[in-house]
Design a protein around this motif. Structure first.
Motif, PDB file in Angstrom:
ATOM      1  N   VAL A 176      89.030 -80.255  20.386  1.00 43.88           N
ATOM      2  CA  VAL A 176      89.961 -80.035  19.271  1.00 43.88           C
ATOM      3  C   VAL A 176      91.250 -79.402  19.786  1.00 43.88           C
ATOM      4  N   GLY A 177      91.115 -78.445  20.692  1.00 40.68           N
ATOM      5  CA  GLY A 177      92.296 -77.802  21.250  1.00 40.68           C
ATOM      6  C   GLY A 177      93.201 -78.772  21.980  1.00 40.68           C
ATOM      7  N   GLN A 178      92.622 -79.711  22.712  1.00 43.49           N
ATOM      8  CA  GLN A 178      93.428 -80.704  23.427  1.00 43.49           C
ATOM      9  C   GLN A 178      94.213 -81.573  22.456  1.00 43.49           C
TER      10      GLN A 178
ATOM     11  N   PRO B 158     103.153 -79.629  22.453  1.00 41.22           N
ATOM     12  CA  PRO B 158     102.917 -78.827  23.665  1.00 41.22           C
ATOM     13  C   PRO B 158     103.824 -77.607  23.772  1.00 41.22           C
ATOM     14  N   VAL B 159     104.939 -77.605  23.060  1.00 39.97           N
ATOM     15  CA  VAL B 159     105.868 -76.484  23.163  1.00 39.97           C
ATOM     16  C   VAL B 159     105.319 -75.246  22.451  1.00 39.97           C
ATOM     17  N   GLU B 160     104.505 -75.430  21.422  1.00 41.10           N
ATOM     18  CA  GLU B 160     103.968 -74.304  20.663  1.00 41.10           C
ATOM     19  C   GLU B 160     102.752 -73.750  21.400  1.00 41.10           C
ATOM     20  N   LEU B 161     102.996 -72.757  22.276  1.00 46.37           N
ATOM     21  CA  LEU B 161     101.945 -72.230  23.143  1.00 46.37           C
ATOM     22  C   LEU B 161     100.911 -71.422  22.380  1.00 46.37           C
ATOM     23  N   ALA B 162     101.216 -71.004  21.160  1.00 48.14           N
ATOM     24  CA  ALA B 162     100.254 -70.221  20.388  1.00 48.14           C
ATOM     25  C   ALA B 162      98.989 -71.010  20.085  1.00 48.14           C
ATOM     26  N   VAL B 163      99.092 -72.343  20.000  1.00 52.15           N
ATOM     27  CA  VAL B 163      97.905 -73.166  19.749  1.00 52.15           C
ATOM     28  C   VAL B 163      96.895 -72.991  20.884  1.00 52.15           C
ATOM     29  N   GLY B 164      97.367 -73.188  22.108  1.00 53.21           N
ATOM     30  CA  GLY B 164      96.474 -73.023  23.250  1.00 53.21           C
ATOM     31  C   GLY B 164      95.955 -71.607  23.387  1.00 53.21           C
ATOM     32  N   ASN B 165      96.783 -70.619  23.040  1.00 51.48           N
ATOM     33  CA  ASN B 165      96.323 -69.230  23.122  1.00 51.48           C
ATOM     34  C   ASN B 165      95.131 -68.975  22.206  1.00 51.48           C
ATOM     35  N   ILE B 166      95.209 -69.468  20.978  1.00 53.54           N
ATOM     36  CA  ILE B 166      94.127 -69.238  20.023  1.00 53.54           C
ATOM     37  C   ILE B 166      92.869 -70.018  20.427  1.00 53.54           C
ATOM     38  N   VAL B 167      93.047 -71.230  20.921  1.00 54.97           N
ATOM     39  CA  VAL B 167      91.886 -72.004  21.384  1.00 54.97           C
ATOM     40  C   VAL B 167      91.174 -71.254  22.508  1.00 54.97           C
TER      41      VAL B 167
ATOM     42  N   VAL C 139      85.783 -83.038   9.186  1.00 57.45           N
ATOM     43  CA  VAL C 139      86.359 -82.099  10.143  1.00 57.45           C
ATOM     44  C   VAL C 139      87.471 -82.772  10.939  1.00 57.45           C
ATOM     45  N   GLN C 140      87.223 -84.015  11.363  1.00 61.16           N
ATOM     46  CA  GLN C 140      88.244 -84.733  12.125  1.00 61.16           C
ATOM     47  C   GLN C 140      89.487 -84.976  11.276  1.00 61.16           C
ATOM     48  N   ALA C 141      89.293 -85.174   9.978  1.00 63.01           N
ATOM     49  CA  ALA C 141      90.443 -85.346   9.089  1.00 63.01           C
ATOM     50  C   ALA C 141      91.282 -84.067   9.042  1.00 63.01           C
ATOM     51  N   LEU C 142      90.621 -82.913   9.042  1.00 55.10           N
ATOM     52  CA  LEU C 142      91.353 -81.649   9.058  1.00 55.10           C
ATOM     53  C   LEU C 142      92.109 -81.459  10.370  1.00 55.10           C
ATOM     54  N   VAL C 143      91.463 -81.856  11.471  1.00 56.59           N
ATOM     55  CA  VAL C 143      92.116 -81.761  12.773  1.00 56.59           C
ATOM     56  C   VAL C 143      93.355 -82.651  12.806  1.00 56.59           C
ATOM     57  N   ASN C 144      93.200 -83.878  12.309  1.00 58.13           N
ATOM     58  CA  ASN C 144      94.339 -84.807  12.286  1.00 58.13           C
ATOM     59  C   ASN C 144      95.463 -84.295  11.394  1.00 58.13           C
TER      60      ASN C 144
ATOM     61  N   SER D 284      75.769 -73.340  22.803  1.00 59.17           N
ATOM     62  CA  SER D 284      77.064 -72.752  23.134  1.00 59.17           C
ATOM     63  C   SER D 284      77.862 -73.646  24.076  1.00 59.17           C
ATOM     64  N   ALA D 285      77.178 -74.287  25.044  1.00 61.86           N
ATOM     65  CA  ALA D 285      77.895 -75.158  25.976  1.00 61.86           C
ATOM     66  C   ALA D 285      78.539 -76.334  25.246  1.00 61.86           C
ATOM     67  N   ALA D 286      77.770 -76.941  24.327  1.00 56.31           N
ATOM     68  CA  ALA D 286      78.339 -78.052  23.562  1.00 56.31           C
ATOM     69  C   ALA D 286      79.427 -77.573  22.615  1.00 56.31           C
ATOM     70  N   LEU D 287      79.271 -76.370  22.079  1.00 58.71           N
ATOM     71  CA  LEU D 287      80.289 -75.826  21.186  1.00 58.71           C
ATOM     72  C   LEU D 287      81.600 -75.589  21.937  1.00 58.71           C
ATOM     73  N   VAL D 288      81.498 -75.149  23.185  1.00 59.89           N
ATOM     74  CA  VAL D 288      82.692 -74.985  24.009  1.00 59.89           C
ATOM     75  C   VAL D 288      83.403 -76.322  24.176  1.00 59.89           C
ATOM     76  N   GLU D 289      82.648 -77.388  24.414  1.00 60.43           N
ATOM     77  CA  GLU D 289      83.261 -78.705  24.592  1.00 60.43           C
ATOM     78  C   GLU D 289      83.926 -79.199  23.307  1.00 60.43           C
ATOM     79  N   VAL D 290      83.298 -78.930  22.169  1.00 61.21           N
ATOM     80  CA  VAL D 290      83.886 -79.347  20.891  1.00 61.21           C
ATOM     81  C   VAL D 290      85.201 -78.627  20.648  1.00 61.21           C
ATOM     82  N   VAL D 291      85.224 -77.307  20.871  1.00 64.30           N
ATOM     83  CA  VAL D 291      86.440 -76.528  20.653  1.00 64.30           C
ATOM     84  C   VAL D 291      87.528 -76.957  21.636  1.00 64.30           C
ATOM     85  N   ARG D 292      87.155 -77.216  22.871  1.00 67.93           N
ATOM     86  CA  ARG D 292      88.134 -77.673  23.854  1.00 67.93           C
ATOM     87  C   ARG D 292      88.726 -79.024  23.447  1.00 67.93           C
TER      88      ARG D 292
END
Length: 393
Positions: A55-57, A64-73, A4-9, A45-53
């Protein structure tokens, strides 16, 4: 989680190198990645929120210019939070409590909340009457020892919500184009700036529905993407006129409507758009020409332009303005200053305030800029507005 981390990277690298074009494609790839991340997690759910956050960060930091990333997160985080607040009602029982505190079931048959909900839909007064007849109702679960929805049910619900989000992103252009007939009328003149896929499909839809109109395309310097749009429109047999950006004010009096695509829609109803758009909006306002913005809800950002998380501008490569051979002789350093004699500035975006925007057209309908706050409250949670980690003091 190494896979999963490889996909994120991998996605972060594409965003950093600007290999993903367009907000729609960025939003789709982000949503698909988050769906994969969620499917691999076995957490609350609480831990899932932290995981998604987390990845979003990582993705936001990549571009940072592509605001659509943060919108979807933030949209996915809202889905998780809403799923956590949706209990499994099949086993929830309402029973009456006697005066002595003992729990007594009414009529030997538990009053199921699921039955009450269905009765309310069919016969709205029935639930109120039953509640009034049972003044000392309390809730308890019967049956399984596990009183909350199982983890796989919760995960399935979240993934279904993300799938719906991906479907909305994939179909937003078509749904927006379906509204073209309501805005573009016979023999009108439409003006646009640069190239936007959403605008292109919007104009195509009006043409396919037998509307006859003309399109003025401002070339959108310095990339001149308006030339690309003009060529695509002529292939569909649309009457198209290319004008330089500097001629917008001179030509705007002949125009019935301005239809443009934007980079992002901010929380105050203003928009971040390709450079030159503010000039077009001012000209339209001066001549009372409607300024219509078309774009999917994935471009709706819950941040204000003055938020520190928003990079309002992005400086592009100077070679888009001048080739190196044209100005290499001017790059000599001035005597004693240590800086070059010539500077080339190439901003990518303009900010258009909400008072210059007439209408937003999204896949769910058309809205005035003053209504944007309501859409934000529907799509985002107040707990997820700020995603970036605060620097250590």
């Amino acid at each position: 989680m190494a896979e999963v981390q490889a996909l994120v990277n991998e996605l972060a690298t594409k965003l950093r190198k600007r290999k993903v074009e367009g907000s729609r494609e960025t939003a789709r790839l982000t949503a698909e990645l988050l769906r994969t991340v969620i499917s691999q997690q076995r957490v609350t759910s609480a831990a899932l929120v932290e995981v998604v956050r987390d990845v979003g960060q990582q993705l936001i930091a990549a571009n940072p210019v592509e605001l659509a990333v943060g919108n979807i997160v933030r949209r996915v985080l809202r889905i998780i939070r809403d799923g956590d607040l949706s209990p499994e009602v099949g086993g929830l029982t309402l029973v009456s409590q006697g005066d002595d505190g003992d729990i007594v079931e009414e009529d030997d048959k538990p009053f199921l909340l699921s039955d009450a909900i269905s009765q309310t839909i069919l016969h709205p007064p029935s639930l109120v009457a039953q509640l009034e007849s049972k003044p000392n109702l309390v809730c308890h679960f019967e049956g399984k020892a596990d009183k909350t929805p199982s983890s796989w049910q919760f995960k399935h619900q979240i993934i279904e919500g993300v799938n719906d989000l991906i479907e909305d992103i994939n179909t937003c252009h078509e749904l927006i184009a379906d509204q073209a007939l309501e805005l573009i009328h016979q023999n009108e003149v439409i003006l646009t700036l640069g190239h936007s896929r959403t605008v292109k499909k919007f104009l195509y839809a009006a043409k396919e529905k037998k509307r006859s109109f003309q399109v003025y395309v401002a070339e959108g310097a310095p990339k001149h993407l308006g030339h690309v749009l003009a060529n695509e429109l002529t292939e569909k047999h649309l009457q198209t006129t290319v004008i330089p950006d500097s001629s917008v004010f001179a030509m705007i009096s002949r125009v019935n409507m301005v239809i443009v695509g934007v980079h992002a829609v901010m929380a105050n109803g203003g928009v971040i758009a390709p450079v030159g758009m503010n000039m077009v909006a001012l000209a339209a306002k001066r001549h009372a020409v409607p300024f219509v913005v078309v774009g999917g809800t994935h471009k709706l950002c819950p941040l204000f332009p003055n938020n520190p998380e928003v990079l309002l501008n992005d400086m592009r490569c100077p070679s888009e303005l001048l080739s190196f051979g044209d100005f290499s002789d001017c790059m000599d350093f001035s005597v004693g200053s240590g800086s070059p004699l010539l500077h080339v500035v190439n901003p990518a975006f303009d900010y258009v305030p909400p008072e210059l925007v007439s209408l937003f057209v999204t896949e769910i309908g058309g809205y005035h800029p003053s209504y944007i706050y309501r859409l934000i409250s529907d799509y985002y949670s107040a707990d997820d507005i700020v995603l970036q980690q605060k620097p250590a003091s």
